[in-house]
Design a protein around this motif. Structure first.
Motif, mmCIF file in Angstrom:
data_model
loop_
_atom_site.group_PDB
_atom_site.id
_atom_site.type_symbol
_atom_site.label_atom_id
_atom_site.label_comp_id
_atom_site.label_asym_id
_atom_site.label_seq_id
_atom_site.Cartn_x
_atom_site.Cartn_y
_atom_site.Cartn_z
ATOM 1 N N LEU A 60 0.862 -1.173 0.000
ATOM 2 C CA LEU A 60 0.000 0.000 0.000
ATOM 3 C C LEU A 60 0.897 1.220 0.000
ATOM 4 C CD1 LEU A 60 -2.715 1.484 0.345
ATOM 5 C CD2 LEU A 60 -2.420 1.224 2.808
ATOM 6 N N PRO A 62 0.380 4.883 0.619
ATOM 7 C CA PRO A 62 -0.510 5.983 0.984
ATOM 8 C C PRO A 62 0.066 7.315 0.511
ATOM 9 C CG PRO A 62 0.704 5.230 2.900
ATOM 10 C CD PRO A 62 1.084 4.333 1.757
ATOM 11 N N PRO A 67 -5.072 6.724 -1.854
ATOM 12 C CA PRO A 67 -4.172 5.590 -1.615
ATOM 13 C C PRO A 67 -4.057 4.751 -2.891
ATOM 14 C CG PRO A 67 -6.310 5.160 -0.648
ATOM 15 C CD PRO A 67 -6.343 6.573 -1.172
ATOM 16 N N THR A 68 -2.922 4.110 -3.059
ATOM 17 C CA THR A 68 -2.725 3.237 -4.216
ATOM 18 C C THR A 68 -2.126 1.921 -3.755
ATOM 19 O OG1 THR A 68 -0.534 4.160 -4.683
ATOM 20 C CG2 THR A 68 -2.375 5.140 -5.845
ATOM 21 N N LEU A 69 -2.532 0.850 -4.422
ATOM 22 C CA LEU A 69 -1.996 -0.473 -4.157
ATOM 23 C C LEU A 69 -1.050 -0.814 -5.301
ATOM 24 C CD1 LEU A 69 -2.209 -2.923 -2.242
ATOM 25 C CD2 LEU A 69 -3.923 -3.840 -3.806
ATOM 26 N N ARG A 87 -7.289 2.101 -4.071
ATOM 27 C CA ARG A 87 -7.503 0.810 -3.395
ATOM 28 C C ARG A 87 -6.483 0.639 -2.284
ATOM 29 N NH1 ARG A 87 -10.813 -2.749 -6.480
ATOM 30 N NH2 ARG A 87 -10.861 -3.866 -4.512
ATOM 31 N N ARG A 88 -6.949 0.166 -1.148
ATOM 32 C CA ARG A 88 -6.057 -0.144 -0.027
ATOM 33 C C ARG A 88 -5.726 -1.626 0.003
ATOM 34 N NH1 ARG A 88 -5.553 3.935 3.418
ATOM 35 N NH2 ARG A 88 -7.050 5.630 3.324
ATOM 36 N N ARG A 89 -6.657 -2.430 -0.482
ATOM 37 C CA ARG A 89 -6.490 -3.881 -0.451
ATOM 38 C C ARG A 89 -7.414 -4.489 -1.488
ATOM 39 N NH1 ARG A 89 -8.819 -8.129 1.523
ATOM 40 N NH2 ARG A 89 -7.719 -9.808 2.516
#
Length: 126
Positions: A60, A62, A67-69, A87-89
């Motif tokens: 992740l 942040p 946020p970007t994965l 996306r966080r997850r």
């Protein structure tokens, strides 16, 4: 009787003397072709591409905004960075998992990147 190039004995010797990473790369490259995907090394920026590989890392990233994965996909020839914005997850997106991704190839800092790729989780080969 001499062994043919690529015969059973040659393959056995290669498996016994090769590095595990090299064997894994060969396996991923062969599986990629069988699944109808292209090798990452053959993909060019701006092209629509389907690549099959194994996730080496997932993290992740942040930021102040969205946020970007980020995930690093390796197909046996070259790495591709996968970036999902906002996306966080994502369930199933984890290191060691084999996935097939599709999207428009881009380049960032000299590395191949797919932004928000469509993805299919693959079953382990048994």
């Amino acid at each position: 009787m001499p062994a043919k190039d690529g015969g059973y004995f040659s393959r056995l010797v290669r498996k016994l003397t090769s590095d595990v990473e090299d064997l894994d790369a060969d396996e991923m490259s062969e599986r990629s072709g069988a699944e109808g995907a292209r090798r990452a090394c053959d993909c060019r920026s701006g092209e629509e591409a389907t690549v099959l590989g194994r996730l080496r890392s997932v993290e992740l990233c942040p930021s102040e905004g969205t946020p970007t994965l980020h995930a690093e996909l390796f197909d046996g020839t070259q790495g591709v960075t996968l970036i999902w914005l906002g996306r966080r997850r994502i369930p199933g997106i984890e290191p060691g998992r084999t996935i097939k991704v599709r999207g428009r190839m881009a380049e960032r800092d000299g590395q191949k990147v797919l932004y928000n790729p469509y993805y299919e989780l693959q079953s382990p080969v048994g």
